[in-house]
Write a protein that holds these residues in place. Structure first.
Motif, PDB file in Angstrom:
ATOM      1  N   MET A  21       0.941  -1.260  -0.049  1.00  0.00           N
ATOM      2  CA  MET A  21       0.152   0.037   0.167  1.00  0.00           C
ATOM      3  C   MET A  21       0.902   1.381  -0.005  1.00  0.00           C
ATOM      4  N   ASP A  22       2.051   1.076   0.717  1.00  0.00           N
ATOM      5  CA  ASP A  22       2.856   2.325   0.801  1.00  0.00           C
ATOM      6  C   ASP A  22       3.900   2.642  -0.287  1.00  0.00           C
ATOM      7  N   ALA A  23       3.650   1.597  -1.243  1.00  0.00           N
ATOM      8  CA  ALA A  23       4.808   1.793  -2.295  1.00  0.00           C
ATOM      9  C   ALA A  23       4.813   3.086  -3.332  1.00  0.00           C
ATOM     10  N   ASP A  24       5.967   3.609  -3.324  1.00  0.00           N
ATOM     11  CA  ASP A  24       6.205   4.570  -4.345  1.00  0.00           C
ATOM     12  C   ASP A  24       6.101   4.200  -5.710  1.00  0.00           C
ATOM     13  N   VAL A  25       5.315   4.505  -6.832  1.00  0.00           N
ATOM     14  CA  VAL A  25       5.243   3.904  -7.904  1.00  0.00           C
ATOM     15  C   VAL A  25       5.646   4.697  -9.146  1.00  0.00           C
ATOM     16  N   GLY A  26       5.778   4.282 -10.113  1.00  0.00           N
ATOM     17  CA  GLY A  26       5.919   4.847 -11.593  1.00  0.00           C
ATOM     18  C   GLY A  26       5.572   3.949 -12.857  1.00  0.00           C
ATOM     19  N   ASP A  27       5.940   4.399 -14.079  1.00  0.00           N
ATOM     20  CA  ASP A  27       5.364   3.581 -14.965  1.00  0.00           C
ATOM     21  C   ASP A  27       6.810   2.635 -15.306  1.00  0.00           C
ATOM     22  N   ASP A  28       6.655   1.512 -15.043  1.00  0.00           N
ATOM     23  CA  ASP A  28       7.825   0.557 -15.069  1.00  0.00           C
ATOM     24  C   ASP A  28       8.132   0.174 -16.706  1.00  0.00           C
ATOM     25  N   VAL A  29       7.048   0.275 -17.534  1.00  0.00           N
ATOM     26  CA  VAL A  29       7.544   0.253 -19.069  1.00  0.00           C
ATOM     27  C   VAL A  29       8.425   1.282 -19.255  1.00  0.00           C
ATOM     28  N   PHE A  30       8.387   2.372 -18.694  1.00  0.00           N
ATOM     29  CA  PHE A  30       9.378   3.593 -19.066  1.00  0.00           C
ATOM     30  C   PHE A  30      10.513   3.390 -17.803  1.00  0.00           C
ATOM     31  N   GLY A  31      10.571   2.388 -17.151  1.00  0.00           N
ATOM     32  CA  GLY A  31      11.586   2.179 -16.317  1.00  0.00           C
ATOM     33  C   GLY A  31      11.704   3.379 -15.116  1.00  0.00           C
ATOM     34  N   ASP A  32      10.539   3.699 -14.903  1.00  0.00           N
ATOM     35  CA  ASP A  32      10.341   4.945 -14.019  1.00  0.00           C
ATOM     36  C   ASP A  32       9.831   4.568 -12.488  1.00  0.00           C
ATOM     37  N   ASP A  33       9.496   3.072 -12.544  1.00  0.00           N
ATOM     38  CA  ASP A  33       8.968   2.728 -11.150  1.00  0.00           C
ATOM     39  C   ASP A  33      10.221   2.400 -10.128  1.00  0.00           C
ATOM     40  N   PRO A  34      10.155   3.484  -9.082  1.00  0.00           N
ATOM     41  CA  PRO A  34      11.566   3.301  -8.315  1.00  0.00           C
ATOM     42  C   PRO A  34      11.335   2.105  -7.000  1.00  0.00           C
ATOM     43  N   THR A  35      10.097   1.322  -7.000  1.00  0.00           N
ATOM     44  CA  THR A  35       9.993   0.082  -6.068  1.00  0.00           C
ATOM     45  C   THR A  35      10.562  -1.102  -7.086  1.00  0.00           C
ATOM     46  N   VAL A  36      10.051  -1.089  -8.351  1.00  0.00           N
ATOM     47  CA  VAL A  36      10.547  -2.004  -9.196  1.00  0.00           C
ATOM     48  C   VAL A  36      12.212  -2.100  -9.189  1.00  0.00           C
ATOM     49  N   ASN A  37      12.412  -0.714  -9.752  1.00  0.00           N
ATOM     50  CA  ASN A  37      14.041  -0.613  -9.644  1.00  0.00           C
ATOM     51  C   ASN A  37      14.786  -1.013  -8.444  1.00  0.00           C
ATOM     52  N   ARG A  38      14.057  -0.674  -7.366  1.00  0.00           N
ATOM     53  CA  ARG A  38      14.855  -0.984  -5.876  1.00  0.00           C
ATOM     54  C   ARG A  38      14.735  -2.684  -6.038  1.00  0.00           C
ATOM     55  N   LEU A  39      13.644  -3.424  -6.245  1.00  0.00           N
ATOM     56  CA  LEU A  39      13.920  -4.724  -6.024  1.00  0.00           C
ATOM     57  C   LEU A  39      14.835  -5.509  -7.201  1.00  0.00           C
ATOM     58  N   GLN A  40      14.812  -4.981  -8.475  1.00  0.00           N
ATOM     59  CA  GLN A  40      15.758  -5.530  -9.396  1.00  0.00           C
ATOM     60  C   GLN A  40      16.952  -5.316  -8.887  1.00  0.00           C
ATOM     61  N   ALA A  41      17.382  -4.118  -8.380  1.00  0.00           N
ATOM     62  CA  ALA A  41      18.916  -3.871  -7.917  1.00  0.00           C
ATOM     63  C   ALA A  41      19.222  -4.581  -6.758  1.00  0.00           C
ATOM     64  N   LEU A  42      18.174  -4.966  -5.842  1.00  0.00           N
ATOM     65  CA  LEU A  42      18.321  -5.673  -4.593  1.00  0.00           C
ATOM     66  C   LEU A  42      18.731  -6.941  -5.042  1.00  0.00           C
ATOM     67  N   LEU A  43      17.979  -7.828  -5.732  1.00  0.00           N
ATOM     68  CA  LEU A  43      18.132  -9.032  -6.129  1.00  0.00           C
ATOM     69  C   LEU A  43      19.488  -9.177  -7.092  1.00  0.00           C
ATOM     70  N   ALA A  44      19.586  -8.234  -8.039  1.00  0.00           N
ATOM     71  CA  ALA A  44      21.048  -8.356  -8.796  1.00  0.00           C
ATOM     72  C   ALA A  44      22.422  -8.488  -7.771  1.00  0.00           C
ATOM     73  N   GLU A  45      21.991  -7.581  -6.625  1.00  0.00           N
ATOM     74  CA  GLU A  45      23.222  -7.345  -5.740  1.00  0.00           C
ATOM     75  C   GLU A  45      23.222  -8.830  -4.997  1.00  0.00           C
ATOM     76  N   MET A  46      22.263  -9.109  -4.478  1.00  0.00           N
ATOM     77  CA  MET A  46      22.229 -10.616  -3.789  1.00  0.00           C
ATOM     78  C   MET A  46      22.737 -11.629  -4.553  1.00  0.00           C
ATOM     79  N   LEU A  47      22.400 -11.741  -5.907  1.00  0.00           N
ATOM     80  CA  LEU A  47      22.723 -12.961  -6.491  1.00  0.00           C
ATOM     81  C   LEU A  47      23.950 -12.788  -7.587  1.00  0.00           C
ATOM     82  N   GLY A  48      24.645 -11.606  -7.594  1.00  0.00           N
ATOM     83  CA  GLY A  48      25.895 -11.338  -8.451  1.00  0.00           C
ATOM     84  C   GLY A  48      25.793 -11.250  -9.589  1.00  0.00           C
ATOM     85  N   TYR A  49      24.696 -10.390 -10.251  1.00  0.00           N
ATOM     86  CA  TYR A  49      24.301  -9.987 -11.464  1.00  0.00           C
ATOM     87  C   TYR A  49      24.360  -8.427 -11.605  1.00  0.00           C
ATOM     88  N   GLU A  50      24.482  -8.141 -13.096  1.00  0.00           N
ATOM     89  CA  GLU A  50      24.528  -6.689 -13.136  1.00  0.00           C
ATOM     90  C   GLU A  50      23.126  -6.134 -13.242  1.00  0.00           C
TER      91      GLU A  50
END
Ligand code: PLP
Length: 341
Positions: free
Chosen positions: A26-55
């Motif tokens: 409910m509290d998530a900050d959002v944007g249009d992810d097709v434009f790459g604008d969703d900060p929460t999606v970007n954070r999730l992607q970056a978090l998992l990339a970091e955890m699993l050793g990918y770019e």
């Protein structure tokens, strides 16, 4: 019976988002992810990339779509991927690689531990000859049927594939269960694979979502099949927030699911009519007499225990919405059924 009173052993996909997870959504900050604008999606992607050793990472609505987008990014029309007979990417995804990607699967038999023998993989790689599809990719799955692939095996298989010029993909729907069982960091399970797909909606307890991980240019290319397959979501941050919450709160507790699977297996082993295989991480398999499987499912349902009895070998799966008391209830319901049958 309220859904929260059920001991639902059909799958680890049946979990419902907790209050904390719903609040995060409910509290998530959002944007249009097709434009790459969703900060929460970007954070999730970056978090998992970091955890699993990918770019980079790419959020997907489902594991099926994440795997298919990976196959379509690694392979072109007329290419081939090597895959286990029982792998999700071959057996349980509607033939999507062939139907939608024009990619030929070359299924291989598994050994009993879920691995594909290295000699079998090597023998299946086709020579460069116009008679054959071009073998481009080795796709493995860990865990597979709950079984954890040994890390030395994974490294050897990935090396073999790379030596032959093949790319490697891991269906890591339950990668965190594998890491928990081996007591290693999650990135060790992913090591050697050019891409990995991880599900947030299985043991991690999110309602929706998978993430595909890989090198940045691979992920950039995977955006096209994701869009083509209908996976370009807009304000997807409400979903990604559940994934972040799952990674922050529900990884360490996977050990409880493995312990509960052990408890259930111990309970069921007391029943003579049952043959119990496992547990393997959060799964076990109970083989029941073929003529009682339908009646068993109905009887258990009456006792608030849900199983999916498609064949005499019934897969039972633990997850964050069942507990030790539920295991005892389930074992007792099985016992009562077989006392009468
Ligand atoms: C090993 C494995 N890979 C992929 C998937 C596909 O995930 P989804 O149901 O999100 O499409 C599943 C689903 O059960 C799975 O078990």
């Amino acid at each position: 019976m309220a859904t929260s009173d059920l001991v639902d052993l059909r799958s680890d996909t049946v979990t419902r988002p907790s209050t904390g997870m719903r609040r995060a959504m409910m509290d998530a900050d959002v944007g249009d992810d097709v434009f790459g604008d969703d900060p929460t999606v970007n954070r999730l992607q970056a978090l998992l990339a970091e955890m699993l050793g990918y770019e980079a990472g790419l959020f997907m609505p489902s594991g099926t779509q994440s795997n298919l987008a990976a196959l379509m990014t690694h392979c072109q029309r007329g290419d081939e991927y090597l895959v286990g007979q029982n792998a999700h990417t071959y057996k349980y995804e509607g033939g999507g690689a062939a139907v939608l990607g024009s990619i030929q699967p070359q299924p291989l038999e598994h050994d009993a531990d879920g691995t594909l023998a290295l000699e079998r993989i090597a023998a299946a790689i086709k020579p460069d000859d116009p008679h054959f599809a071009r073998t481009r990719l080795l796709a493995l799955e860990n865990t597979i049927g709950g079984k954890v692939l040994p890390l030395p095996y994974q490294h050897a298989a990935a090396d073999l594939a790379h030596e032959h010029g093949l790319a490697t993909h891991l269906d890591g729907a339950r990668l965190f269960n594998a890491a928990t069982a081996l007591g290693v960091a999650p990135h060790e399970i992913a090591a050697g694979f050019d891409s990995v797909s991880v599900c947030l909606s299985k043991g991690l307890g999110a309602p929706v979502g998978s993430v595909l991980l890989g090198a940045r240019d691979f992920i950039d290319r995977a955006r096209r099949p994701r869009k083509m397959l209908g996976g370009g979501l807009r304000q997807a941050g409400v979903l990604a927030a559940a994934g972040i919450y799952a990674l922050e709160h529900n990884v360490a507790r996977l050990a409880d699911d493995h312990a509960n699977a052990m408890r259930l297996a111990e309970g069921l082993r007391q029943i003579e009519a049952l043959k119990v295989d496992g547990p393997y991480t959060n799964m076990l398999f109970a083989t029941v007499p073929a003529d009682s499987v339908g009646a068993l499912e109905i009887f258990l349902r009456g006792r608030g225990v849900l199983i999916m009895a498609r064949s005499p070998t019934v897969r039972l799966v633990t997850h964050l919405d069942v507990d030790a008391a539920g295991m005892a209830r389930a074992a007792s319901a099985f016992r009562d059924f077989f006392a009468r049958h």
